[in-house]
Scaffold this active site. Structure first.
Site, PDB file in Angstrom:
ATOM      1  N   LYS A  53       0.834  -1.208   0.000  1.00 51.35           N
ATOM      2  CA  LYS A  53       0.000   0.000   0.000  1.00 51.35           C
ATOM      3  C   LYS A  53       0.873   1.265   0.000  1.00 51.35           C
ATOM      4  O   LYS A  53       0.662   2.181  -0.795  1.00 51.35           O
ATOM      5  CB  LYS A  53      -0.933  -0.018   1.213  1.00 51.35           C
ATOM      6  CG  LYS A  53      -1.765   1.224   1.381  1.00 51.35           C
ATOM      7  CD  LYS A  53      -2.748   1.418   0.253  1.00 51.35           C
ATOM      8  CE  LYS A  53      -3.440   2.769   0.381  1.00 51.35           C
ATOM      9  NZ  LYS A  53      -4.333   3.046  -0.755  1.00 51.35           N
ATOM     10  N   CYS A  55      -5.152  10.792   1.658  1.00 53.95           N
ATOM     11  CA  CYS A  55      -4.245   9.643   1.554  1.00 53.95           C
ATOM     12  C   CYS A  55      -2.840  10.003   1.058  1.00 53.95           C
ATOM     13  O   CYS A  55      -1.896   9.963   1.837  1.00 53.95           O
ATOM     14  CB  CYS A  55      -4.860   8.571   0.664  1.00 53.95           C
ATOM     15  SG  CYS A  55      -6.284   7.776   1.436  1.00 53.95           S
ATOM     16  N   LYS A  73     -10.594  16.242  -5.440  1.00 50.84           N
ATOM     17  CA  LYS A  73     -10.748  15.624  -6.761  1.00 50.84           C
ATOM     18  C   LYS A  73     -12.235  15.569  -7.081  1.00 50.84           C
ATOM     19  O   LYS A  73     -13.071  15.675  -6.177  1.00 50.84           O
ATOM     20  CB  LYS A  73     -10.131  14.221  -6.790  1.00 50.84           C
ATOM     21  CG  LYS A  73     -10.810  13.249  -5.832  1.00 50.84           C
ATOM     22  CD  LYS A  73     -10.141  11.912  -5.826  1.00 50.84           C
ATOM     23  CE  LYS A  73     -10.655  11.046  -6.939  1.00 50.84           C
ATOM     24  NZ  LYS A  73     -10.233   9.652  -6.823  1.00 50.84           N
ATOM     25  N   ARG A 115      -9.901  17.116   2.620  1.00 44.73           N
ATOM     26  CA  ARG A 115      -8.673  16.934   3.392  1.00 44.73           C
ATOM     27  C   ARG A 115      -7.473  17.262   2.501  1.00 44.73           C
ATOM     28  O   ARG A 115      -7.334  16.720   1.421  1.00 44.73           O
ATOM     29  CB  ARG A 115      -8.582  15.497   3.925  1.00 44.73           C
ATOM     30  CG  ARG A 115      -9.621  15.202   4.994  1.00 44.73           C
ATOM     31  CD  ARG A 115      -9.539  13.775   5.496  1.00 44.73           C
ATOM     32  NE  ARG A 115     -10.033  12.810   4.512  1.00 44.73           N
ATOM     33  CZ  ARG A 115     -10.135  11.505   4.745  1.00 44.73           C
ATOM     34  NH1 ARG A 115      -9.782  11.009   5.916  1.00 44.73           N
ATOM     35  NH2 ARG A 115     -10.598  10.695   3.813  1.00 44.73           N
TER      36      ARG A 115
HETATM   37  P1  NAD Z   1     -12.034   8.578   7.931  1.00 52.51           P
HETATM   38  O1  NAD Z   1     -11.441   9.589   8.828  1.00 52.51           O
HETATM   39  O2  NAD Z   1     -13.027   8.992   6.868  1.00 52.51           O
HETATM   40  O3  NAD Z   1     -12.753   7.444   8.793  1.00 52.51           O
HETATM   41  C1  NAD Z   1     -12.254   6.900   9.962  1.00 52.51           C
HETATM   42  C2  NAD Z   1     -13.428   6.493  10.840  1.00 52.51           C
HETATM   43  O4  NAD Z   1     -12.938   5.744  11.948  1.00 52.51           O
HETATM   44  C3  NAD Z   1     -14.204   7.668  11.405  1.00 52.51           C
HETATM   45  O5  NAD Z   1     -15.581   7.541  11.099  1.00 52.51           O
HETATM   46  C4  NAD Z   1     -13.933   7.589  12.903  1.00 52.51           C
HETATM   47  O6  NAD Z   1     -15.016   8.052  13.704  1.00 52.51           O
HETATM   48  C5  NAD Z   1     -13.717   6.096  13.081  1.00 52.51           C
HETATM   49  N1  NAD Z   1     -13.000   5.722  14.296  1.00 52.51           N
HETATM   50  C6  NAD Z   1     -11.922   6.332  14.877  1.00 52.51           C
HETATM   51  N2  NAD Z   1     -11.548   5.670  15.986  1.00 52.51           N
HETATM   52  C7  NAD Z   1     -12.379   4.612  16.100  1.00 52.51           C
HETATM   53  C8  NAD Z   1     -12.488   3.545  17.046  1.00 52.51           C
HETATM   54  N3  NAD Z   1     -11.633   3.449  18.074  1.00 52.51           N
HETATM   55  N4  NAD Z   1     -13.460   2.634  16.862  1.00 52.51           N
HETATM   56  C9  NAD Z   1     -14.326   2.738  15.826  1.00 52.51           C
HETATM   57  N5  NAD Z   1     -14.278   3.728  14.910  1.00 52.51           N
HETATM   58  C10 NAD Z   1     -13.304   4.650  15.041  1.00 52.51           C
HETATM   59  O7  NAD Z   1     -10.811   7.836   7.238  1.00 52.51           O
HETATM   60  P2  NAD Z   1     -10.786   7.032   5.836  1.00 52.51           P
HETATM   61  O8  NAD Z   1     -10.546   7.959   4.708  1.00 52.51           O
HETATM   62  O9  NAD Z   1     -11.947   6.115   5.785  1.00 52.51           O
HETATM   63  O10 NAD Z   1      -9.440   6.204   6.030  1.00 52.51           O
HETATM   64  C11 NAD Z   1      -9.378   5.087   6.894  1.00 52.51           C
HETATM   65  C12 NAD Z   1      -8.108   4.328   6.590  1.00 52.51           C
HETATM   66  O11 NAD Z   1      -8.171   3.822   5.249  1.00 52.51           O
HETATM   67  C13 NAD Z   1      -6.837   5.178   6.624  1.00 52.51           C
HETATM   68  O12 NAD Z   1      -5.776   4.401   7.075  1.00 52.51           O
HETATM   69  C14 NAD Z   1      -6.621   5.542   5.167  1.00 52.51           C
HETATM   70  O13 NAD Z   1      -5.274   5.857   4.891  1.00 52.51           O
HETATM   71  C15 NAD Z   1      -7.058   4.255   4.498  1.00 52.51           C
HETATM   72  N6  NAD Z   1      -7.506   4.404   3.113  1.00 52.51           N
HETATM   73  C16 NAD Z   1      -8.356   5.403   2.773  1.00 52.51           C
HETATM   74  C17 NAD Z   1      -8.760   5.526   1.453  1.00 52.51           C
HETATM   75  C18 NAD Z   1      -9.639   6.677   1.026  1.00 52.51           C
HETATM   76  O14 NAD Z   1      -9.750   6.888  -0.186  1.00 52.51           O
HETATM   77  N7  NAD Z   1     -10.257   7.418   1.936  1.00 52.51           N
HETATM   78  C19 NAD Z   1      -8.312   4.605   0.487  1.00 52.51           C
HETATM   79  C20 NAD Z   1      -7.489   3.567   0.889  1.00 52.51           C
HETATM   80  C21 NAD Z   1      -7.085   3.469   2.200  1.00 52.51           C
END
Ligand code: NAD
Length: 436
Positions: free
Chosen positions: A206, A262, A325, A332
């Site tokens: 990743k 990201c 985008k 963010r």
């Molecule tokens: P985000 O901030 O949108 O979502 C994270 C969620 O986790 C939030 O809703 C938050 O309330 C919840 N959370 C935090 N602590 C928690 C806990 N202890 N228990 C339960 N829920 C909890 O983040 P995201 O964009 O969804 O990214 C999440 C992960 O996925 C990151 O590591 C990111 O790098 C990875 N990722 C994101 C994308 C993308 O396009 N957004 C793509 C691939 C990978």
């Protein structure tokens, strides 16, 4: 299969809904009560095409639920960990506090034979640390990184390019991999490759993928800088490079660069982790990738300032786009909003519009003016800047119509997404990125 998805943000909410659509029985867990209520009502808490339909179908079929209580995840065979891993405050490294908190909260509910599948993007070595933490519960940790693109998240989750699962090469690890094979059977039967690695390699895949994509974007933006200094045109250069099948045209779009939740934080975390491992110099180029990327935002601002002969204070500037985008409301680290904020900082009267991200933008930057309608943002503008390549601007905005609304026919195309000749023909002074 019964499964939980812990963390229901951009990644987790889509994953939960997509898994339910594949026939699994899914509980989404999040600490954010409002988010859980929104999702439970069948409403997507952010803009993502097809997500609402998928949520409603899952909820109506009784295969999808959301809760704030980790106890509700107790009977799941697989727990997907999808919490955020943002950049740490005042550091380049990833902030793993949400991963650690979620694992700690899950610990009492893990059973022998159940699987904790990490999907969050984490520094290499995190999975081994999590495995150490859960040892003693009888559960097995695997890492299953997510490669979805916002705006295409549903498609990418159900039909990914590949599925990567990292696991220990022991009986428990192999059983966990087989469980994940069952989870993703619909995708693999449709031809998606399923790659099994060790934990560290899965985490690295990743980080390396994002490092590569960021490097490709910054490469063409570095070429844009050279084009600007030499009178060349970077878009023609990219077309010519892209015909080389070893290079390819995708991710060679020059403009104001990458952003979002990201790529920026992931390349910084990758470099920070490499330094911890004593191999910082191996990815030292990522610092330059980051610097090139940020310089393009400066360049877009400078183009506007120059186009207005340095007279920016009080001038009305229409900024078309706020999301990082198109097809997303995610702001963010959005280069689009950054350009808007900087122009405001120079004293301009900035009016921002965006088809999806206005609410998020207005919450984060209340000092800017916002208009829902594109034409209202264009009205009486002294200059126009396109910073997110939505179809509303790229395809559907007529230069003749826009010319009737503005005061000054100056357009800065921060995404090189407009037909420069058409805008010039309509009497506009057109400025692209890396173009004469
Ligand atoms: P985000 O901030 O949108 O979502 C994270 C969620 O986790 C939030 O809703 C938050 O309330 C919840 N959370 C935090 N602590 C928690 C806990 N202890 N228990 C339960 N829920 C909890 O983040 P995201 O964009 O969804 O990214 C999440 C992960 O996925 C990151 O590591 C990111 O790098 C990875 N990722 C994101 C994308 C993308 O396009 N957004 C793509 C691939 C990978």
């Amino acid at each position: 299969m019964r499964m939980s998805v812990i963390g229901c943000g951009y990644l987790g909410a889509v994953h939960a809904a997509a898994m339910a659509s594949l026939g699994h029985d899914v509980i989404g867990i999040d600490v954010d009560r409002e988010r859980v209520e929104t999702l439970s009502a069948g409403v997507a808490p952010f803009y993502e095409p097809q997500l609402t339909e998928l949520l409603r179908a899952g909820l109506e079929a009784g295969r999808l639920r959301f809760s704030t209580s980790m106890t509700d995840s107790a009977d799941a065979a697989v727990h997907f960990l999808a919490v955020g891993t943002p950049q740490a405050p005042n550091a380049d490294a990833a902030d793993l506090r949400y991963v650690d908190a979620a694992v700690d909260a899950l610990l009492p509910h893990l059973r022998p034979g159940s699987v904790l599948a990490g999907k969050s993007t984490v520094p290499v070595g995190t999975a081994a640390r999590v495995a150490e933490r859960v040892s003693g519960t009888g559960a097995t940790v695997v890492w299953n990184p997510e490669f979805l693109r916002e705006g295409w998240a549903v498609h990418d989750t159900i039909t990914p390019d590949r599925i990567v699962v990292g696991a220990a090469d022991d009986p428990a690890g192999r059983r966990a991999v087989d469980l994940l094979r069952d989870v993703y059977r619909a995708s693999t039967e449709a031809g998606t490759p399923f790659l099994v690695t060790d934990l560290a390699t899965a985490e690295l895949v990743k980080g390396a993928a994002n490092a590569f994509l960021a490097t490709k974007i910054s490469f063409i933006n570095a070429m844009a800088e050279i084009a600007e200094a030499s009178g060349a045109d970077v878009t023609l250069l990219a077309d010519a490079l892209g015909h080389d099948t070893r290079i390819g045209r995708r991710y060679l779009g020059s403009g104001i660069g990458f952003g979002g939740g990201c790529l920026p934080k992931d390349i910084r975390a990758f470099a920070a982790r490499a330094e911890e491992l004593g191999r910082g110099s191996a990815v030292g180029f990522l610092r330059e990738v980051d610097a090139i990327n940020l310089r393009r935002r400066d360049r877009a601002v400078q183009l506007v300032v120059d186009a207005l002969d340095g007279q920016v204070v009080g001038r009305r500037i229409a900024v078309l786009g706020a999301a990082f985008k198109p097809f997303s409301d995610d702001i963010r680290d959005s280069p689009a909003l950054d350009v808007a904020v900087r122009l405001r900082g120079l004293g301009a009267d900035v009016v921002v519009t965006d088809p999806a991200a206005l609410d998020n933008a207005a919450t984060a930057h209340p000092q800017l003016n916002y208009r829902v309608e594109r034409d209202e943002a264009l009205r009486d503008a002294d200059a126009v800047v396109v910073v997110t390549e939505w179809d509303e601007y790229r395809r559907e905005m007529s230069p003749q119509h826009a010319a009737e609304l503005v005061t000054g026919r100056i357009i800065v195309d921060g995404r090189n997404c407009l037909d420069a000749a058409a805008w010039r023909d309509a009497g506009w002074t057109y400025y692209g990125m890396g173009r004469r």
